[in-house]
Scaffold this motif. Structure first.
Motif, PDB file in Angstrom:
ATOM      1  N   TYR A 188       0.840  -1.186   0.000  1.00 33.99           N
ATOM      2  CA  TYR A 188       0.000   0.000   0.000  1.00 33.99           C
ATOM      3  C   TYR A 188       0.881   1.243   0.000  1.00 33.99           C
ATOM      4  O   TYR A 188       2.057   1.197   0.364  1.00 33.99           O
ATOM      5  CB  TYR A 188      -0.935   0.004   1.219  1.00 33.99           C
ATOM      6  N   VAL A 189       0.280   2.371  -0.410  1.00 34.86           N
ATOM      7  CA  VAL A 189       0.978   3.658  -0.373  1.00 34.86           C
ATOM      8  C   VAL A 189       0.063   4.650   0.284  1.00 34.86           C
ATOM      9  O   VAL A 189      -1.136   4.604   0.061  1.00 34.86           O
ATOM     10  CB  VAL A 189       1.213   4.229  -1.785  1.00 34.86           C
ATOM     11  N   GLN A 190       0.637   5.595   1.005  1.00 32.70           N
ATOM     12  CA  GLN A 190      -0.207   6.609   1.644  1.00 32.70           C
ATOM     13  C   GLN A 190       0.440   7.975   1.490  1.00 32.70           C
ATOM     14  O   GLN A 190       1.653   8.090   1.340  1.00 32.70           O
ATOM     15  CB  GLN A 190      -0.368   6.320   3.114  1.00 32.70           C
ATOM     16  N   ASP A 191      -0.390   9.014   1.526  1.00 31.58           N
ATOM     17  CA  ASP A 191       0.167  10.356   1.542  1.00 31.58           C
ATOM     18  C   ASP A 191      -0.774  11.276   2.301  1.00 31.58           C
ATOM     19  O   ASP A 191      -1.991  11.081   2.277  1.00 31.58           O
ATOM     20  CB  ASP A 191       0.396  10.878   0.121  1.00 31.58           C
ATOM     21  N   ILE A 192      -0.204  12.266   2.971  1.00 33.17           N
ATOM     22  CA  ILE A 192      -1.013  13.199   3.754  1.00 33.17           C
ATOM     23  C   ILE A 192      -0.732  14.607   3.264  1.00 33.17           C
ATOM     24  O   ILE A 192       0.418  14.972   3.026  1.00 33.17           O
ATOM     25  CB  ILE A 192      -0.659  13.102   5.253  1.00 33.17           C
ATOM     26  N   PHE A 193      -1.798  15.383   3.103  1.00 30.53           N
ATOM     27  CA  PHE A 193      -1.641  16.765   2.689  1.00 30.53           C
ATOM     28  C   PHE A 193      -2.366  17.646   3.690  1.00 30.53           C
ATOM     29  O   PHE A 193      -3.506  17.370   4.031  1.00 30.53           O
ATOM     30  CB  PHE A 193      -2.226  16.961   1.293  1.00 30.53           C
ATOM     31  N   MET A 194      -1.691  18.707   4.163  1.00 30.10           N
ATOM     32  CA  MET A 194      -2.366  19.593   5.120  1.00 30.10           C
ATOM     33  C   MET A 194      -2.193  21.040   4.711  1.00 30.10           C
ATOM     34  O   MET A 194      -1.122  21.435   4.274  1.00 30.10           O
ATOM     35  CB  MET A 194      -1.756  19.406   6.516  1.00 30.10           C
ATOM     36  N   ASN A 195      -3.251  21.821   4.872  1.00 29.50           N
ATOM     37  CA  ASN A 195      -3.053  23.260   4.821  1.00 29.50           C
ATOM     38  C   ASN A 195      -3.841  23.854   5.976  1.00 29.50           C
ATOM     39  O   ASN A 195      -4.286  23.109   6.856  1.00 29.50           O
ATOM     40  CB  ASN A 195      -3.414  23.838   3.450  1.00 29.50           C
ATOM     41  N   ASP A 196      -4.006  25.151   5.998  1.00 30.50           N
ATOM     42  CA  ASP A 196      -4.581  25.771   7.196  1.00 30.50           C
ATOM     43  C   ASP A 196      -6.005  25.353   7.478  1.00 30.50           C
ATOM     44  O   ASP A 196      -6.435  25.347   8.619  1.00 30.50           O
ATOM     45  CB  ASP A 196      -4.544  27.306   7.057  1.00 30.50           C
ATOM     46  N   SER A 197      -6.772  25.053   6.420  1.00 31.25           N
ATOM     47  CA  SER A 197      -8.192  24.805   6.696  1.00 31.25           C
ATOM     48  C   SER A 197      -8.595  23.359   6.553  1.00 31.25           C
ATOM     49  O   SER A 197      -9.675  22.971   6.985  1.00 31.25           O
ATOM     50  CB  SER A 197      -9.055  25.648   5.759  1.00 31.25           C
ATOM     51  N   LEU A 198      -7.751  22.538   5.922  1.00 30.93           N
ATOM     52  CA  LEU A 198      -8.145  21.141   5.767  1.00 30.93           C
ATOM     53  C   LEU A 198      -6.936  20.217   5.836  1.00 30.93           C
ATOM     54  O   LEU A 198      -5.799  20.650   5.738  1.00 30.93           O
ATOM     55  CB  LEU A 198      -8.905  20.918   4.450  1.00 30.93           C
ATOM     56  N   PHE A 199      -7.256  18.940   6.076  1.00 32.09           N
ATOM     57  CA  PHE A 199      -6.209  17.920   5.984  1.00 32.09           C
ATOM     58  C   PHE A 199      -6.763  16.825   5.089  1.00 32.09           C
ATOM     59  O   PHE A 199      -7.973  16.625   5.026  1.00 32.09           O
ATOM     60  CB  PHE A 199      -5.848  17.367   7.372  1.00 32.09           C
ATOM     61  N   CYS A 200      -5.872  16.149   4.379  1.00 30.51           N
ATOM     62  CA  CYS A 200      -6.322  15.114   3.455  1.00 30.51           C
ATOM     63  C   CYS A 200      -5.409  13.899   3.560  1.00 30.51           C
ATOM     64  O   CYS A 200      -4.198  14.025   3.515  1.00 30.51           O
ATOM     65  CB  CYS A 200      -6.319  15.641   2.026  1.00 30.51           C
ATOM     66  N   VAL A 201      -6.004  12.720   3.732  1.00 27.30           N
ATOM     67  CA  VAL A 201      -5.232  11.482   3.786  1.00 27.30           C
ATOM     68  C   VAL A 201      -5.643  10.632   2.599  1.00 27.30           C
ATOM     69  O   VAL A 201      -6.835  10.411   2.387  1.00 27.30           O
ATOM     70  CB  VAL A 201      -5.541  10.682   5.076  1.00 27.30           C
ATOM     71  N   ALA A 202      -4.675  10.181   1.814  1.00 28.88           N
ATOM     72  CA  ALA A 202      -4.981   9.319   0.675  1.00 28.88           C
ATOM     73  C   ALA A 202      -4.207   8.014   0.835  1.00 28.88           C
ATOM     74  O   ALA A 202      -3.015   8.023   1.115  1.00 28.88           O
ATOM     75  CB  ALA A 202      -4.588  10.002  -0.629  1.00 28.88           C
ATOM     76  N   VAL A 203      -4.911   6.880   0.690  1.00 24.64           N
ATOM     77  CA  VAL A 203      -4.261   5.564   0.756  1.00 24.64           C
ATOM     78  C   VAL A 203      -4.627   4.800  -0.494  1.00 24.64           C
ATOM     79  O   VAL A 203      -5.781   4.843  -0.918  1.00 24.64           O
ATOM     80  CB  VAL A 203      -4.787   4.715   1.946  1.00 24.64           C
ATOM     81  N   ALA A 204      -3.664   4.092  -1.063  1.00 25.26           N
ATOM     82  CA  ALA A 204      -3.961   3.239  -2.206  1.00 25.26           C
ATOM     83  C   ALA A 204      -3.408   1.850  -1.904  1.00 25.26           C
ATOM     84  O   ALA A 204      -2.236   1.709  -1.577  1.00 25.26           O
ATOM     85  CB  ALA A 204      -3.324   3.794  -3.469  1.00 25.26           C
ATOM     86  N   PHE A 205      -4.262   0.833  -1.969  1.00 32.34           N
ATOM     87  CA  PHE A 205      -3.839  -0.546  -1.736  1.00 32.34           C
ATOM     88  C   PHE A 205      -3.745  -1.253  -3.076  1.00 32.34           C
ATOM     89  O   PHE A 205      -4.656  -1.150  -3.881  1.00 32.34           O
ATOM     90  CB  PHE A 205      -4.864  -1.285  -0.873  1.00 32.34           C
ATOM     91  N   GLY A 206      -2.654  -1.999  -3.305  1.00 35.02           N
ATOM     92  CA  GLY A 206      -2.521  -2.764  -4.539  1.00 35.02           C
ATOM     93  C   GLY A 206      -2.497  -4.242  -4.189  1.00 35.02           C
ATOM     94  O   GLY A 206      -1.643  -4.687  -3.434  1.00 35.02           O
TER      95      GLY A 206
END
Lengths: 141, 120
Positions: A119-137
């Motif tokens: 699997y791969v994951q990435d996290i993105f954050m800025n002042d108003s939101l956070f985003c977590v993305a995961v991809a399973f192969g």
């Protein structure tokens, strides 16, 4: 009448092969070789690019975020498919939340073949939101 | 002699081996209730809680002894008035694979558990 010479050639060939002890090799791939494995190192830049492209300078918005979430998952899935990884099934998950100082915990566990699946994951954050993305192969035998 | 190959298998053996959403959602609900059913949100316990829920789900899924690979995902969020959206997109065989998502909430927190089952 012209078919007969062809018909008699084939049994002769088979007999020759059997005499030499040759066997037909199995060609169905049951585990990916190293180059075609779902490697986190190859897939992470793909996800990272999508998140940075679509989310920089975006603020959390109740209505828009729902559609944005779905678009992100579809985009990531399409790019992963375009990158090769044959015989792999993908599950892509994206969570976008508002930053208000609350506590969040996201965890996952898998029952799979750790040799071929990853699997791969990435996290993105800025002042108003956070985003977590995961991809399973997951490799399909 | 003509043969018709069916891609969909409706024999009892195949149905027993297919993904049963009700069964799995029951397992997930039990897992959540047993780990965080009566608790208040506590930052230092969240790790334990997510592990407990996921382990419970995986153990029970394995006991079903079906030919699937499983991915179990759990999100626990404190109730703060903040919003959370999750979405998932899958590239799989829609006849054999499936997923189940359960949302649960208490006074102090939200929990979302996803189970994805991919056929071998």
């Amino acid at each position: 009448m012209q078919d007969e010479p062809v018909a008699t050639e084939q049994p002769q060939q088979q007999q020759q092969q059997q005499k030499e002890g040759e066997e037909v090799a199995n060609t169905y791939v049951i585990r990916p070789n190293f180059e075609s494995k779902f490697r986190p190192l190859l897939a992470k830049p793909v996800i990272h690019e999508v998140l940075v492209e679509r989310l920089t300078d975006k603020a959390y918005d109740k209505e828009a975020t729902s559609g944005l979430c779905k678009e992100l998952t579809d985009e990531i899935k399409a790019r992963l498919r375009a990158n090769g990884f044959e015989r792999y099934k993908f599950v892509v998950q994206v969570a976008i939340g508002e930053q208000r100082g609350q506590g969040v915990k996201m965890a996952c566990r898998c029952l799979w073949d750790s040799d071929s699946d990853n699997y791969v994951q990435d996290i993105f954050m800025n002042d108003s939101l956070f985003c977590v993305a995961v991809a399973f192969g997951v490799f399909h035998y | 002699v003509s043969r018709r190959f069916q891609m969909e298998d409706n024999s009892p053996a195949a149905l027993q081996n297919s993904f049963n959403v009700e069964e799995v959602s029951q397992i997930i609900k039990e897992g959540i209730e047993s780990s965080i059913g009566t608790s208040q949100y506590q930052q230092n316990k969240v790790n334990q809680w997510t592990s407990a829920i996921i382990e419970h789900c995986l153990n029970h899924l394995t006991r079903l002894e079906k030919p699937f690979k499983y991915v179990v995902n759990c999100v626990i969020m404190q109730k703060n008035g903040a919003g959370l959206h999750t979405a998932s997109s899958c590239f799989w065989d829609s006849q054999t694979d499936g997923s189940c998502t359960i949302k649960w909430e208490s006074k102090t927190m939200h929990a979302i558990v996803n189970v994805f089952a991919l056929a071998i």
